[in-house]
Design a protein around this motif. Structure first.
Motif, PDB file in Angstrom:
ATOM      1  N   GLY A   1      88.837  36.093 -82.450  1.00  0.00           N
ATOM      2  CA  GLY A   1      89.928  36.481 -83.345  1.00  0.00           C
ATOM      3  C   GLY A   1      89.627  36.244 -84.797  1.00  0.00           C
ATOM      4  N   ALA A   2      88.379  35.818 -85.124  1.00  0.00           N
ATOM      5  CA  ALA A   2      88.070  35.507 -86.519  1.00  0.00           C
ATOM      6  C   ALA A   2      87.584  36.724 -87.277  1.00  0.00           C
ATOM      7  CB  ALA A   2      87.005  34.417 -86.586  1.00  0.00           C
ATOM      8  N   VAL A   3      87.252  37.861 -86.569  1.00  0.00           N
ATOM      9  CA  VAL A   3      86.751  39.068 -87.210  1.00  0.00           C
ATOM     10  C   VAL A   3      87.929  40.006 -87.444  1.00  0.00           C
ATOM     11  CG1 VAL A   3      85.179  41.000 -87.045  1.00  0.00           C
ATOM     12  CG2 VAL A   3      84.537  38.797 -86.046  1.00  0.00           C
ATOM     13  N   PRO A   4      88.247  40.270 -88.698  1.00  0.00           N
ATOM     14  CA  PRO A   4      89.382  41.157 -88.973  1.00  0.00           C
ATOM     15  C   PRO A   4      89.077  42.579 -88.522  1.00  0.00           C
ATOM     16  CG  PRO A   4      88.215  40.646 -90.987  1.00  0.00           C
ATOM     17  CD  PRO A   4      87.606  39.789 -89.927  1.00  0.00           C
ATOM     18  N   ASP A   5      90.149  43.366 -88.381  1.00  0.00           N
ATOM     19  CA  ASP A   5      89.994  44.750 -87.933  1.00  0.00           C
ATOM     20  C   ASP A   5      89.226  45.591 -88.958  1.00  0.00           C
ATOM     21  OD1 ASP A   5      91.375  44.092 -85.687  1.00  0.00           O
ATOM     22  OD2 ASP A   5      93.320  44.840 -86.409  1.00  0.00           O
ATOM     23  N   SER A   6      89.402  45.321 -90.214  1.00  0.00           N
ATOM     24  CA  SER A   6      88.694  46.107 -91.233  1.00  0.00           C
ATOM     25  C   SER A   6      87.171  45.906 -91.136  1.00  0.00           C
ATOM     26  CB  SER A   6      89.192  45.711 -92.628  1.00  0.00           C
ATOM     27  OG  SER A   6      88.942  44.315 -92.846  1.00  0.00           O
ATOM     28  N   LEU A   7      86.758  44.672 -90.811  1.00  0.00           N
ATOM     29  CA  LEU A   7      85.327  44.411 -90.660  1.00  0.00           C
ATOM     30  C   LEU A   7      84.780  45.091 -89.411  1.00  0.00           C
ATOM     31  CD1 LEU A   7      82.781  43.012 -91.636  1.00  0.00           C
ATOM     32  CD2 LEU A   7      83.486  40.950 -90.377  1.00  0.00           C
ATOM     33  N   MET A   8      85.566  45.076 -88.327  1.00  0.00           N
ATOM     34  CA  MET A   8      85.123  45.765 -87.108  1.00  0.00           C
ATOM     35  C   MET A   8      84.946  47.262 -87.348  1.00  0.00           C
ATOM     36  SD  MET A   8      87.223  43.949 -84.029  1.00  0.00           S
ATOM     37  CE  MET A   8      86.935  42.247 -83.566  1.00  0.00           C
ATOM     38  N   GLN A   9      85.893  47.858 -88.109  1.00  0.00           N
ATOM     39  CA  GLN A   9      85.790  49.282 -88.384  1.00  0.00           C
ATOM     40  C   GLN A   9      84.570  49.571 -89.256  1.00  0.00           C
ATOM     41  OE1 GLN A   9      87.806  51.681 -87.061  1.00  0.00           O
ATOM     42  NE2 GLN A   9      86.255  53.095 -87.942  1.00  0.00           N
ATOM     43  N   GLN A  10      84.295  48.639 -90.181  1.00  0.00           N
ATOM     44  CA  GLN A  10      83.117  48.808 -91.017  1.00  0.00           C
ATOM     45  C   GLN A  10      81.837  48.727 -90.195  1.00  0.00           C
ATOM     46  OE1 GLN A  10      83.011  46.078 -94.291  1.00  0.00           O
ATOM     47  NE2 GLN A  10      81.195  47.060 -95.237  1.00  0.00           N
ATOM     48  N   ILE A  11      81.830  47.808 -89.214  1.00  0.00           N
ATOM     49  CA  ILE A  11      80.643  47.697 -88.336  1.00  0.00           C
ATOM     50  C   ILE A  11      80.454  48.979 -87.537  1.00  0.00           C
ATOM     51  CG2 ILE A  11      79.714  46.492 -86.329  1.00  0.00           C
ATOM     52  CD1 ILE A  11      80.999  43.937 -87.418  1.00  0.00           C
ATOM     53  N   LEU A  12      81.556  49.534 -86.997  1.00  0.00           N
ATOM     54  CA  LEU A  12      81.451  50.767 -86.225  1.00  0.00           C
ATOM     55  C   LEU A  12      80.978  51.922 -87.097  1.00  0.00           C
ATOM     56  CD1 LEU A  12      84.698  50.563 -84.027  1.00  0.00           C
ATOM     57  CD2 LEU A  12      82.326  50.257 -83.283  1.00  0.00           C
ATOM     58  N   ASP A  13      81.462  51.969 -88.352  1.00  0.00           N
ATOM     59  CA  ASP A  13      81.027  53.037 -89.245  1.00  0.00           C
ATOM     60  C   ASP A  13      79.536  52.924 -89.561  1.00  0.00           C
ATOM     61  OD1 ASP A  13      83.585  54.018 -89.229  1.00  0.00           O
ATOM     62  OD2 ASP A  13      84.175  53.029 -91.104  1.00  0.00           O
ATOM     63  N   ASN A  14      79.090  51.681 -89.720  1.00  0.00           N
ATOM     64  CA  ASN A  14      77.672  51.505 -90.066  1.00  0.00           C
ATOM     65  C   ASN A  14      76.740  51.930 -88.931  1.00  0.00           C
ATOM     66  OD1 ASN A  14      78.203  50.579 -92.653  1.00  0.00           O
ATOM     67  ND2 ASN A  14      78.332  48.427 -92.004  1.00  0.00           N
ATOM     68  N   ILE A  15      77.157  51.645 -87.702  1.00  0.00           N
ATOM     69  CA  ILE A  15      76.288  52.020 -86.576  1.00  0.00           C
ATOM     70  C   ILE A  15      76.627  53.417 -86.055  1.00  0.00           C
ATOM     71  CG2 ILE A  15      75.964  49.620 -85.927  1.00  0.00           C
ATOM     72  CD1 ILE A  15      77.943  50.033 -83.652  1.00  0.00           C
ATOM     73  N   GLY A  16      77.637  54.072 -86.621  1.00  0.00           N
ATOM     74  CA  GLY A  16      78.011  55.424 -86.226  1.00  0.00           C
ATOM     75  C   GLY A  16      78.507  55.481 -84.813  1.00  0.00           C
ATOM     76  N   ALA A  17      79.349  54.531 -84.399  1.00  0.00           N
ATOM     77  CA  ALA A  17      79.812  54.472 -83.020  1.00  0.00           C
ATOM     78  C   ALA A  17      81.330  54.349 -82.978  1.00  0.00           C
ATOM     79  CB  ALA A  17      79.174  53.284 -82.291  1.00  0.00           C
ATOM     80  N   ARG A  18      81.882  54.627 -81.806  1.00  0.00           N
ATOM     81  CA  ARG A  18      83.318  54.430 -81.567  1.00  0.00           C
ATOM     82  C   ARG A  18      83.586  53.148 -80.823  1.00  0.00           C
ATOM     83  NH1 ARG A  18      86.584  59.891 -79.948  1.00  0.00           N
ATOM     84  NH2 ARG A  18      85.839  61.277 -81.635  1.00  0.00           N
ATOM     85  N   ALA A  19      82.594  52.696 -80.064  1.00  0.00           N
ATOM     86  CA  ALA A  19      82.813  51.460 -79.295  1.00  0.00           C
ATOM     87  C   ALA A  19      81.470  50.874 -78.931  1.00  0.00           C
ATOM     88  CB  ALA A  19      83.632  51.724 -78.032  1.00  0.00           C
ATOM     89  N   VAL A  20      81.477  49.528 -78.755  1.00  0.00           N
ATOM     90  CA  VAL A  20      80.300  48.801 -78.303  1.00  0.00           C
ATOM     91  C   VAL A  20      80.756  47.855 -77.207  1.00  0.00           C
ATOM     92  CG1 VAL A  20      78.448  47.206 -78.910  1.00  0.00           C
ATOM     93  CG2 VAL A  20      79.167  48.956 -80.550  1.00  0.00           C
ATOM     94  N   ALA A  21      80.045  47.935 -76.057  1.00  0.00           N
ATOM     95  CA  ALA A  21      80.394  47.068 -74.932  1.00  0.00           C
ATOM     96  C   ALA A  21      79.108  46.453 -74.406  1.00  0.00           C
ATOM     97  CB  ALA A  21      81.117  47.864 -73.839  1.00  0.00           C
ATOM     98  N   ILE A  22      79.280  45.333 -73.708  1.00  0.00           N
ATOM     99  CA  ILE A  22      78.135  44.610 -73.161  1.00  0.00           C
ATOM    100  C   ILE A  22      78.494  44.120 -71.777  1.00  0.00           C
ATOM    101  CG2 ILE A  22      78.794  42.368 -74.139  1.00  0.00           C
ATOM    102  CD1 ILE A  22      75.791  41.907 -74.655  1.00  0.00           C
ATOM    103  N   LYS A  23      77.512  44.097 -70.898  1.00  0.00           N
ATOM    104  CA  LYS A  23      77.745  43.630 -69.536  1.00  0.00           C
ATOM    105  C   LYS A  23      76.851  42.450 -69.266  1.00  0.00           C
ATOM    106  CE  LYS A  23      77.707  44.956 -64.663  1.00  0.00           C
ATOM    107  NZ  LYS A  23      77.369  45.980 -63.675  1.00  0.00           N
TER     108      LYS A  23
END
Length: 515
Positions: free
Chosen positions: A98-120
Motif C-alpha cells: 500500500g506504499a505505492v500510490p496509484d499515480s506511480l503505478m500508472q507511470q510504471i505501466l506507461d513506461n513499460i507500455g503495459a496494462r498489467a503485470v502479474a507474477i506466479k
C-alpha cells in the motif's frame, strides 16, 4: 562452294564455259542482288538472360535476410517488455504493501507500455499492477518455449493484423517465481515493427541492387563478353571462311574459355587451309576437264600411228612397239578416269593373282631408270611371288612411289643414288617396300604425308602421288606408311589377300557354272 565433280561435269558438257556456283544450304541465297548473311535470331542475349537470372536470385537472398531480421526484432521487443516487467516487479515487491500510490503505478505501466503485470510463485498468482484491464486476451505468447516458426508467424501476424488486439507475454520471472506475465496492446508494437520493416526492406533492396550490379558486371566481363567474342567470330567465319581476318585471336586465359578460344582458332586455321586446298583442287579439276577431251583425241591419234609400227619388220621396232602401245592405252585410260580423284571415288579394284616381278620391271622402264643411269636400281622380290590385287592400280601405286623417290634423289647431292624395291610374303599378306637413300621426309611433312597437295621433295611437285597411292592401297583393304630409317625414305605397303570365304564362294559358283 561447288565440288570438283560439279565443276568438272559442267566443263566436260560445255567446254570453255565455266559452271556457275549454285546456292546450297550452307551458302546464303542472294537477296536483291546482295548475298544474305547468316540469319540473326532475335531474342534475349546472354546479358539479358544473366540480368533476368541475377535479379530474382538477389531478391530471394534479400528476402531470406529480411524475414529472420523481422522475426528477431519482434522477439527482442517481447523480451524488452518482459525485462521491463521484471524490473517493475522487483520495485513493487520491495515497497511496503500500500506504499505505492496509484499515480506511480500508472507511470510504471506507461513506461513499460503495459496494462498489467502479474507474477506466479508456486501455486499463487499475484497481480502486481494493473490498469484498464481488457475483458479478453486475443493472443498468448510464451517466449520461454517459442520456436523459430512461431517467431516467423507471430512477427508477421503482429505486423499485418489490423485493429487493436491485446496480447499476453509470458517470460522468465525473477528468482523465487515461476514466470511473469505482461499484458500489452499490440498497436504500438505493430507501429515499431512496420517502421523497422521499411528500414530493413530499403537497406536490403539497396544491398541487393548493389550486389546484383556487381555480380552482373563481374559475370558479364568474365564470361558473357568472351562468349560474345566467340559467337561473333563464329558468325563472321561462317559468312566468309576464307578470310583470315575472321579468325579469332586467342587470349591468354587458362580456363575453359581460353581453351575454347585456342581450339576455335586452330579449327578455323585448319578449315581455311582445307578450303584453300579444295579451291585449288576445284581449279585443277576444272582445268583438267577442259583439256581432257582434246588430250584424249591426241592420244587416240598417237595410238593409231603406233599400231602401224607393229607391221614394221625392224626387230628393234618390234620389241618397242608393244610397250609403246600399252603406254598409250594406259594414258588414254588415265585421261578417261582423271576426274575420279576429284569425285573422291576410284574404280573398285579388279583383283586377281598375278606375278609381281613383271610389273616392277615395267615400272622401272616407265620411270626412265635405265641400267646405266645415274640412279641404281635394286629389286629384291621372292621368286614367283604373286599378289592378289588390281594389276593396273598396283602399277600406278609403285610408279608414283618410284617417281617420288627419283625426284627426291634428283635434289639430293650424293655420290651414289639408289632406289630399292623389296617384296615378300608373310602368310596371307603381301609386303612391298620402296626405299631410297635420299634426304628423307621432313618431320613437319609427315603428319599430312598422304593428303593431296602435300609435297615432300621438290618445289614443282603436285603433291598428288602419295595421295593417289594411299587411296589405291586403302581400296584394297591394305595399309601404307612411312617406315623410320636412319637415312632416306622407306614406304611400306601391306596388302592382305581377299578373304578365304569369299574366294571359296566364288570358286564354288564358278565350278557350278562349269558343270
Amino acid at each position: 562452294m561447288s565440288s570438283v565433280q560439279d565443276l568438272s561435269q559442267e566443263a566436260v558438257q560445255e567446254p570453255g564455259r565455266e559452271a556457275p556456283l549454285e546456292p546450297t544450304l550452307e551458302q546464303p541465297v542472294e537477296q536483291n542482288g546482295k548475298p544474305a548473311g547468316p540469319q540473326q535470331r532475335r531474342g534475349l542475349g546472354l546479358s539479358g538472360k544473366l540480368l533476368l537470372l541475377t535479379i530474382p536470385l538477389i531478391l530471394i537472398a534479400a528476402i531470406l535476410l529480411y524475414v529472420p531480421a523481422i522475426a528477431n526484432y519482434w522477439h527482442n521487443r517481447l523480451n524488452d517488455h518482459i525485462a521491463a516487467a521484471r524490473t517493475a516487479a522487483l520495485i513493487l515487491d520491495a515497497a511496503p504493501s500500500g506504499a505505492v500510490p496509484d499515480s506511480l503505478m500508472q507511470q510504471i505501466l506507461d513506461n513499460i507500455g503495459a496494462r498489467a503485470v502479474a507474477i506466479k510463485s508456486g501455486h499463487q498468482r499475484r497481480m502486481l499492477v494493473s490498469a484498464n484491464l481488457p475483458s479478453a486476451i486475443d493472443h498468448n505468447i510464451d517466449i520461454r518455449r517459442i520456436t523459430p516458426w512461431a517467431m516467423f508467424v507471430g512477427s508477421f501476424r503482429t505486423m499485418l493484423e489490423s485493429g487493436d488486439p491485446v496480447i499476453r507475454i509470458i517470460g522468465p520471472a525473477p528468482e523465487g517465481a515461476e514466470f511473469i506475465e505482461v499484458v500489452v496492446d499490440q498497436a504500438p508494437l505493430r507501429e515499431m515493427m512496420q517502421h523497422f520493416s521499411r528500414n530493413v526492406l530499403l537497406v536490403a533492396l539497396m544491398i541487393a541492387m548493389l550486389t546484383a550490379a556487381m555480380v552482373f558486371f563481374a559475370l558479364h566481363f568474365l564470361f558473357v563478353r568472351p562468349m560474345r567474342r566467340l559467337t561473333v567470330s563464329l558468325v563472321g567465319f561462317h559468312a566468309n571462311p576464307e578470310c583470315s581476318a575472321r579468325i579469332i585471336t586467342p587470349s591468354r586465359r587458362g580456363d575453359e574459355i581460353g581453351v575454347a578460344e585456342r581450339e576455335l582458332s586452330d579449327m578455323q586455321h585448319d578449315l581455311m587451309s582445307m578450303l584453300h586446298q579444295k579451291s585449288r583442287l576445284a581449279a585443277l579439276g576444272l582445268a583438267v576437264a577442259k583439256i581432257n577431251h582434246d588430250l584424249r583425241n591426241l592420244l587416240a591419234s598417237a595410238q593409231l600411228l603406233s599400231d602401224q609400227l607393229i607391221s614394221v619388220p625392224d626387230p628393234h621396232v618390234q620389241r618397242l612397239a608393244p610397250k609403246l602401245v600399252r603406254s598409250l592405252e594406259r594414258a588414254i585410260a588415265f585421261c578417261q578416269s582423271t576426274l575420279s580423284y576429284g569425285r573422291s571415288r576410284e574404280p573398285t579394284p579388279a583383283r586377281r593373282m598375278f606375278l609381281l616381278d613383271p610389273v616392277v620391271t615395267e615400272v622401272r622402264e616407265m620411270a626412265g631408270l635405265a641400267q646405266d643411269g645415274s640412279i641404281s636400281w635394286v629389286s629384291t622380290i621372292e621368286p614367283g611371288m604373286s599378289v592378289d590385287a588390281d594389276p593396273e592400280q598396283m602399277f600406278r601405286i609403285l610408279l608414283n612411289l618410284v617417281r617420288n623417290a627419283a625426284q627426291a634423289l634428283e635434289s639430293h647431292d650424293s655420290a651414289s643414288h639408289q632406289i630399292r624395291v623389296n617384296a615378300w610374303r608373310e602368310g596371307a599378306v603381301a609386303i612391298l617396300e620402296v626405299s631410297d637413300n635420299g634426304p628423307g621426309v621432313p618431320e613437319k611433312a609427315r603428319e599430312r604425308l598422304f593428303q593431296a597437295f602435300q609435297t615432300t621433295s621438290r618445289a614443282g611437285g603436285s603433291g598428288l602421288g602419295l595421295a593417289i597411292a594411299a587411296e589405291f592401297v586403302r581400296a584394297h583393304g591394305g595399309d601404307i606408311r612411312l617406315v623410320d630409317s636412319s637415312h632416306g625414305a622407306t614406304f611400306r605397303i601391306e596388302l592382305p589377300d581377299q578373304p578365304v570365304e569369299f574366294l571359296s564362294i566364288r570358286n564354288a559358283r564358278a565350278g557350278g557354272r562349269a558343270h
